[in-house]
Design an enzyme around this catalytic site. Sequence first.
Site, PDB file in Angstrom:
ATOM      1  N   HIS A 297       0.823  -1.214   0.000  1.00 28.33           N
ATOM      2  CA  HIS A 297       0.000   0.000   0.000  1.00 28.33           C
ATOM      3  C   HIS A 297       0.859   1.267   0.000  1.00 28.33           C
ATOM      4  O   HIS A 297       2.053   1.251   0.330  1.00 28.33           O
ATOM      5  CB  HIS A 297      -0.916   0.009   1.229  1.00 28.33           C
ATOM      6  CG  HIS A 297      -0.159   0.047   2.519  1.00 28.33           C
ATOM      7  ND1 HIS A 297       0.398   1.204   3.043  1.00 28.33           N
ATOM      8  CD2 HIS A 297       0.160  -0.935   3.401  1.00 28.33           C
ATOM      9  CE1 HIS A 297       1.019   0.939   4.172  1.00 28.33           C
ATOM     10  NE2 HIS A 297       0.894  -0.360   4.417  1.00 28.33           N
TER      11      HIS A 297
ATOM     12  N   GLU B 159      -2.188  -7.012   7.283  1.00 24.01           N
ATOM     13  CA  GLU B 159      -0.893  -7.007   7.947  1.00 24.01           C
ATOM     14  C   GLU B 159      -0.973  -7.899   9.188  1.00 24.01           C
ATOM     15  O   GLU B 159      -2.059  -8.264   9.650  1.00 24.01           O
ATOM     16  CB  GLU B 159      -0.508  -5.572   8.340  1.00 24.01           C
ATOM     17  CG  GLU B 159       0.874  -5.415   8.947  1.00 24.01           C
ATOM     18  CD  GLU B 159       2.002  -5.905   8.048  1.00 24.01           C
ATOM     19  OE1 GLU B 159       2.134  -7.150   7.921  1.00 24.01           O
ATOM     20  OE2 GLU B 159       2.745  -5.071   7.494  1.00 24.01           O
TER      21      GLU B 159
END
Length: 233
Positions: free
Chosen positions: A12, A89
């Site tokens: 990202h 994550e």
Amino acid sequence: MNKPTTLYIIRHGKTMFNTIGRTQGWSDTPLTKEGEEVIHYLGLGLKEVDFKEAYSSDSGRAMQTARIILQEHQKGAAIPYGTDSRIREWCFGSLDGGYDGELWGVVPRILAFNNYEDMMTNRISYKELANAIIAADTANWAEPYEKIRERVWSGFEDMAHRREQNGGGNVMIVSHGLTISFLLSLIDTSLPMQIGLENGSVTKLTYENGQFTIDTVNDTQYIDNGRAISLER
């Protein structure tokens, strides 16, 4: 005959927490103005890649990144897009949202190293890292290694397998630095821990008959190409 199945796995864009050195994990902050700009360049650099489908984790920063890339893509509105919590994550429990120095200060000590650099030089395993995070987490939220392994592998493998079964082609996936690095270690156990993946970098994997092959890691050429395209406009 099926086309090869290729995953374009993207870290990202740069966020507020990335900028001020805070650990995100399952906590979330939006992309900064600079982060958005870099991802716009990435989108331009990827605009002619024939993506059959796109995914991101369900974290806001990953979804924001995916939307920007698809906005720049020549077929963005026609590319099916979905989210998957399995490619989030790692969860750092009570260390989520704290400064990076807290996480990378306490974890080496738990593993009997002097500091972060000493720990990385000695090439700890991801299992050791996960166990140390659990030991440091005072909220009991951090995930066991086995759970992280199962969710990360099944998430990416399901996406690749589904695309292979539907004729192959390219898949865009937006995920997170440690998650991507961990996936690479599951494919090639000889690789070192690669926590330093750049925001917006592309890691390309080929998938065939249940097997992944690593093509490129931490590739920022698409950002550079997109920046050049932007200057020509």
